[in-house]
Scaffold this active site. Structure first.
Site, PDB file in Angstrom:
ATOM      1  N   ASP A  13     -36.095   8.664-114.100  1.00  0.00           N
ATOM      2  CA  ASP A  13     -35.553  10.025-114.118  1.00  0.00           C
ATOM      3  C   ASP A  13     -35.864  10.818-112.849  1.00  0.00           C
ATOM      4  O   ASP A  13     -36.028  12.038-112.886  1.00  0.00           O
ATOM      5  CB  ASP A  13     -36.065  10.794-115.352  1.00  0.00           C
ATOM      6  CG  ASP A  13     -35.723  10.077-116.633  1.00  0.00           C
ATOM      7  OD1 ASP A  13     -34.675   9.413-116.669  1.00  0.00           O
ATOM      8  OD2 ASP A  13     -36.506  10.183-117.598  1.00  0.00           O
ATOM      9  N   LYS A  16     -31.947   9.392-109.591  1.00  0.00           N
ATOM     10  CA  LYS A  16     -31.244   8.276-108.957  1.00  0.00           C
ATOM     11  C   LYS A  16     -29.725   8.455-109.039  1.00  0.00           C
ATOM     12  O   LYS A  16     -29.008   8.199-108.085  1.00  0.00           O
ATOM     13  CB  LYS A  16     -31.637   6.941-109.644  1.00  0.00           C
ATOM     14  CG  LYS A  16     -33.108   6.602-109.489  1.00  0.00           C
ATOM     15  CD  LYS A  16     -33.485   5.348-110.254  1.00  0.00           C
ATOM     16  CE  LYS A  16     -33.430   5.501-111.754  1.00  0.00           C
ATOM     17  NZ  LYS A  16     -34.415   6.413-112.336  1.00  0.00           N
ATOM     18  N   GLY A  40     -30.450   6.639-118.175  1.00  0.00           N
ATOM     19  CA  GLY A  40     -29.546   7.782-118.277  1.00  0.00           C
ATOM     20  C   GLY A  40     -29.485   8.404-116.899  1.00  0.00           C
ATOM     21  O   GLY A  40     -30.466   8.989-116.434  1.00  0.00           O
ATOM     22  N   HIS A  41     -28.384   8.205-116.207  1.00  0.00           N
ATOM     23  CA  HIS A  41     -28.254   8.691-114.824  1.00  0.00           C
ATOM     24  C   HIS A  41     -27.267   9.859-114.785  1.00  0.00           C
ATOM     25  O   HIS A  41     -26.107   9.711-115.165  1.00  0.00           O
ATOM     26  CB  HIS A  41     -27.801   7.547-113.903  1.00  0.00           C
ATOM     27  CG  HIS A  41     -28.817   6.451-113.795  1.00  0.00           C
ATOM     28  ND1 HIS A  41     -28.634   5.314-113.058  1.00  0.00           N
ATOM     29  CD2 HIS A  41     -30.063   6.336-114.331  1.00  0.00           C
ATOM     30  CE1 HIS A  41     -29.713   4.542-113.154  1.00  0.00           C
ATOM     31  NE2 HIS A  41     -30.587   5.145-113.925  1.00  0.00           N
ATOM     32  N   GLN A 225     -34.633   2.959-114.170  1.00  0.00           N
ATOM     33  CA  GLN A 225     -36.060   3.209-114.425  1.00  0.00           C
ATOM     34  C   GLN A 225     -36.799   3.499-113.109  1.00  0.00           C
ATOM     35  O   GLN A 225     -36.181   4.037-112.204  1.00  0.00           O
ATOM     36  CB  GLN A 225     -36.697   2.032-115.195  1.00  0.00           C
ATOM     37  CG  GLN A 225     -36.226   1.912-116.648  1.00  0.00           C
ATOM     38  CD  GLN A 225     -34.923   1.154-116.822  1.00  0.00           C
ATOM     39  OE1 GLN A 225     -34.753   0.066-116.294  1.00  0.00           O
ATOM     40  NE2 GLN A 225     -33.981   1.725-117.567  1.00  0.00           N
TER      41      GLN A 225
HETATM   42  P1  GDP Z   1     -32.138   9.341-113.083  1.00  0.00           P
HETATM   43  O1  GDP Z   1     -32.395   8.622-114.362  1.00  0.00           O
HETATM   44  O2  GDP Z   1     -33.113   8.953-112.014  1.00  0.00           O
HETATM   45  O3  GDP Z   1     -30.724   9.232-112.613  1.00  0.00           O
HETATM   46  O4  GDP Z   1     -32.427  10.879-113.379  1.00  0.00           O
HETATM   47  P2  GDP Z   1     -31.886  11.710-114.659  1.00  0.00           P
HETATM   48  O5  GDP Z   1     -30.448  11.939-114.512  1.00  0.00           O
HETATM   49  O6  GDP Z   1     -32.366  11.072-115.914  1.00  0.00           O
HETATM   50  O7  GDP Z   1     -32.737  13.032-114.517  1.00  0.00           O
HETATM   51  C1  GDP Z   1     -32.688  13.830-113.367  1.00  0.00           C
HETATM   52  C2  GDP Z   1     -32.258  15.247-113.769  1.00  0.00           C
HETATM   53  O8  GDP Z   1     -32.509  16.131-112.710  1.00  0.00           O
HETATM   54  C3  GDP Z   1     -30.780  15.366-114.067  1.00  0.00           C
HETATM   55  O9  GDP Z   1     -30.584  16.359-115.036  1.00  0.00           O
HETATM   56  C4  GDP Z   1     -30.201  15.817-112.720  1.00  0.00           C
HETATM   57  O10 GDP Z   1     -28.982  16.544-112.848  1.00  0.00           O
HETATM   58  C5  GDP Z   1     -31.302  16.712-112.228  1.00  0.00           C
HETATM   59  N1  GDP Z   1     -31.467  16.793-110.764  1.00  0.00           N
HETATM   60  C6  GDP Z   1     -31.294  15.826-109.828  1.00  0.00           C
HETATM   61  N2  GDP Z   1     -31.653  16.278-108.610  1.00  0.00           N
HETATM   62  C7  GDP Z   1     -32.057  17.558-108.779  1.00  0.00           C
HETATM   63  C8  GDP Z   1     -32.579  18.566-107.895  1.00  0.00           C
HETATM   64  O11 GDP Z   1     -32.768  18.353-106.710  1.00  0.00           O
HETATM   65  N3  GDP Z   1     -32.900  19.773-108.460  1.00  0.00           N
HETATM   66  C9  GDP Z   1     -32.745  20.037-109.777  1.00  0.00           C
HETATM   67  N4  GDP Z   1     -33.092  21.240-110.239  1.00  0.00           N
HETATM   68  N5  GDP Z   1     -32.252  19.113-110.634  1.00  0.00           N
HETATM   69  C10 GDP Z   1     -31.933  17.894-110.144  1.00  0.00           C
HETATM   70  P1  IMO Z   2     -33.660   5.936-115.938  1.00  0.00           P
HETATM   71  O1  IMO Z   2     -32.860   4.824-115.322  1.00  0.00           O
HETATM   72  C1  IMO Z   2     -37.308   7.131-118.010  1.00  0.00           C
HETATM   73  C2  IMO Z   2     -39.137   4.186-120.698  1.00  0.00           C
HETATM   74  C3  IMO Z   2     -39.130   4.517-122.175  1.00  0.00           C
HETATM   75  C4  IMO Z   2     -40.423   3.838-122.602  1.00  0.00           C
HETATM   76  C5  IMO Z   2     -40.428   2.578-121.756  1.00  0.00           C
HETATM   77  C6  IMO Z   2     -39.893   1.333-122.454  1.00  0.00           C
HETATM   78  O2  IMO Z   2     -32.840   7.000-116.551  1.00  0.00           O
HETATM   79  O3  IMO Z   2     -34.685   6.436-114.991  1.00  0.00           O
HETATM   80  P2  IMO Z   2     -37.433   0.538-123.146  1.00  0.00           P
HETATM   81  O4  IMO Z   2     -36.438   1.164-124.051  1.00  0.00           O
HETATM   82  O5  IMO Z   2     -36.967   0.319-121.760  1.00  0.00           O
HETATM   83  O6  IMO Z   2     -38.055  -0.703-123.729  1.00  0.00           O
HETATM   84  O7  IMO Z   2     -38.644   1.624-123.075  1.00  0.00           O
HETATM   85  O8  IMO Z   2     -39.613   2.852-120.629  1.00  0.00           O
HETATM   86  N1  IMO Z   2     -37.803   4.212-120.037  1.00  0.00           N
HETATM   87  C7  IMO Z   2     -37.396   5.203-119.232  1.00  0.00           C
HETATM   88  N2  IMO Z   2     -37.992   6.365-118.876  1.00  0.00           N
HETATM   89  N3  IMO Z   2     -36.125   6.799-117.465  1.00  0.00           N
HETATM   90  C8  IMO Z   2     -35.522   5.637-117.794  1.00  0.00           C
HETATM   91  O9  IMO Z   2     -34.391   5.208-117.186  1.00  0.00           O
HETATM   92  C9  IMO Z   2     -36.133   4.785-118.734  1.00  0.00           C
HETATM   93  N4  IMO Z   2     -35.813   3.597-119.292  1.00  0.00           N
HETATM   94  C10 IMO Z   2     -36.849   3.255-120.076  1.00  0.00           C
HETATM   95  O10 IMO Z   2     -39.162   5.899-122.394  1.00  0.00           O
HETATM   96  O11 IMO Z   2     -41.516   4.616-122.227  1.00  0.00           O
HETATM   97 MG    MG Z   3     -32.682   9.033-116.384  1.00  0.00          MG
END
Ligand code: GDP
Ligand code: IMO
Ligand code: MG
Length: 432
Positions: A13, A16, A40-41, A225
């Site tokens: 999170d 990415k 979840g991207h 991840q």
């Molecule tokens: P990922 O799994 O690495 O793709 O990240 P996620 O999408 O799960 O979580 C990142 C969250 O931060 C999302 O809600 C993005 O829209 C948000 N985000 C990404 N870059 C920025 C930033 O520079 N500032 C803020 N405030 N939010 C951001």
């Molecule tokens: P993105 O790509 C954050 C965490 C779960 C748990 C552990 C194992 O959005 O960054 P699993 O279901 O993979 O066996 O769970 O890994 N986890 C993540 N945490 N971002 C993710 O993906 C994750 N994918 C798995 O919360 O702690």
């Molecule tokens: Mg994510």
């Protein structure tokens, strides 16, 4: 021309999705190499949010090839729903193509049942998985009982493999976990129904990528991840079931390491973690809540609140080493705006000594680690509209410079908001 791997440097999170969407402009191919719909991207384009779980984050661009690599585990129902939703919202551009590796493993209903049965049995010692069946699907891959896309597409092979799997899994589910068994006929029917939808995307994706590379086109390898959820190098057992670090991009797409040119590590300006497991810089009080609120830190997959803490450079340094990171994309810097004193963890202290270069693998020892902090002055100016580094307040720049020193790697990009345009580009990894 350059082929670039993108990985998370923390516990996922890091942002990415946003960065891959930005870099997608530079490439012909965007390939996911591991993980499944535990990811979840999030992409925010012209104020509209899209969350992708399986489809690569380049999908919003036209004239791209998006690939689900062999290293992934794929839940067909989730993938078909995601593709349909993209079409319904007019987000699947007409000239962009999607391919799924025939070698990718398929998540089955018994994988989800086992995932949740194991977590229930572990009780307080649970991992806090996403419950998507990821671990059990990778287990089957390793024990050589998994069902790949090519197996699903062959009716006879699938029926036979399914029969053997259901027999074995139901034994564990009913006899060991006291859980409900799964039904062979119901799964056979359900999954046979996916075949026609999936067949059009099935391909030898290694060949597709290789042909583009031979033509001198750029490829982006999208990790899911983060490095500290890596099955080998993460905070085991509180990890996911795949290698999340950059080396996995090669095995997970069928492209050799000599073809890779750069690795960008995505690093959030503070730290978050979803699920259980050690978290040395976790803030449980007011500051943790502030980061959680200001950063809207809720899981993009499960909706769970993310645990928050200060930036941990021990994690980042280890990620730089194990993934060979050549540049960092620093995200969510705007979330730190308004904090008086910002802390950076530079080492862990324990009775066994200090750790600055790596995270001790012994969970018991890691749980005893205390963070050693450096403190820096914060800034109060709104930084979300900054387009160059010079537009940032002096203290923001000092924070960035200190992180570069500690990581031993330069910043490629700084993100100051969720939107595509809320980005400061410093060095383009595709034009080196
Ligand atoms: P990922 O799994 O690495 O793709 O990240 P996620 O999408 O799960 O979580 C990142 C969250 O931060 C999302 O809600 C993005 O829209 C948000 N985000 C990404 N870059 C920025 C930033 O520079 N500032 C803020 N405030 N939010 C951001
Ligand atoms: P993105 O790509 C954050 C965490 C779960 C748990 C552990 C194992 O959005 O960054 P699993 O279901 O993979 O066996 O769970 O890994 N986890 C993540 N945490 N971002 C993710 O993906 C994750 N994918 C798995 O919360 O702690
Ligand atoms: Mg994510």
């Amino acid at each position: 021309m350059a082929n670039v791997i993108i990985v998370g440097t923390q516990w996922g999170d890091e942002g990415k999705g946003k960065i891959v969407d930005i870099y997608a402009r530079e490439v012909d191919v965007i390939a996911r190499f591991q993980g499944g719909n535990n990811a979840g991207h999030t992409l925010v384009v012209r104020g509209k949010q899209t969350i992708l779980h399986l489809v690569p984050s380049g999908i919003l661009h036209n004239h791209k090839i998006c690939i689900l690599g062999n290293g992934m585990v794929i839940d067909p129902a989730v993938l078909i729903r995601e593709i349909d939703e993209l079409h319904e919202k007019n987000l699947f551009p007409p000239d962009t193509k999607l391919y799924i590796s025939e070698n990718a493993h398929i998540i089955m209903p018994y994988h989800r049942s086992l995932d949740s049965a194991r977590e229930t049995r572990k009780g307080t010692g649970k991992i806090g998985t996403t419950g998507r069946g990821i671990g059990p699907a990778y287990e089957d891959k390793i024990t050589r009982t998994g069902i790949r896309l090519c197996d699903l597409l062959n009716r006879e092979t699938f029926a036979e493999m399914l029969r053997r799997n259901v027999e074995e899994k139901n034994f564990y589910l009913t006899k060991f976990y006291n859980a409900k068994p799964v039904e062979y006929d119901a799964i056979l029917n359900e999954y046979t129904g996916y075949v026609d939808r999936l067949r059009e995307y099935a391909a030898n994706t290694s060949l597709i990528i290789d042909r583009k590379i031979k033509k001198g086109r750029n490829v982006l390898f999208e990790g899911a991840q983060g490095c500290h959820l890596d099955i080998d190098y993460g905070t085991y057992p509180f990890v996911t079931s795949s290698n999340t670090s950059a080396g996995s991009a090669c095995c997970g797409t069928g492209i050799g390491p000599t073809k890779m040119d750069a690795v960008v590590g995505i690093c959030k300006a503070y730290t978050t973690r979803v699920g259980e497991g050690p978290f040395v810089t976790e803030l449980t009080g007011e500051m943790g809540e502030r980061l959680q609120k200001a950063g809207s830190e809720f899981g993009a997959t499960t909706g769970r609140k993310r645990r928050c803490g200060w930036l941990d450079m021990v994690l980042i340094k280890e990620s730089v080493r194990i993934s060979g990171i050549t540049g960092i994309a620093l995200t969510k810097l705007d979330v730190l705006t308004g904090i008086d004193k910002i802390k950076i963890c530079v080492a862990y202290k324990t009775n066994a000594g200090e750790f600055a270069e790596y995270v001790p693998p012994d969970t018991k020892l890691l749980e005893q680690c205390h963070p050693v902090y450096e403190e820096m002055d914060g800034w109060s100016e709104d930084i979300r509209r900054a387009k160059t580094i010079d537009e940032l307040p002096v203290n923001t720049r000092k924070y960035i410079e200190r992180l570069e020193e500690l990581a031993g790697v330069k910043m490629s990009l700084v993100s100051v908001g969720p939107g595509r345009d809320e980005t400061i580009m410093l060095e383009n990894p595709f034009r080196v």
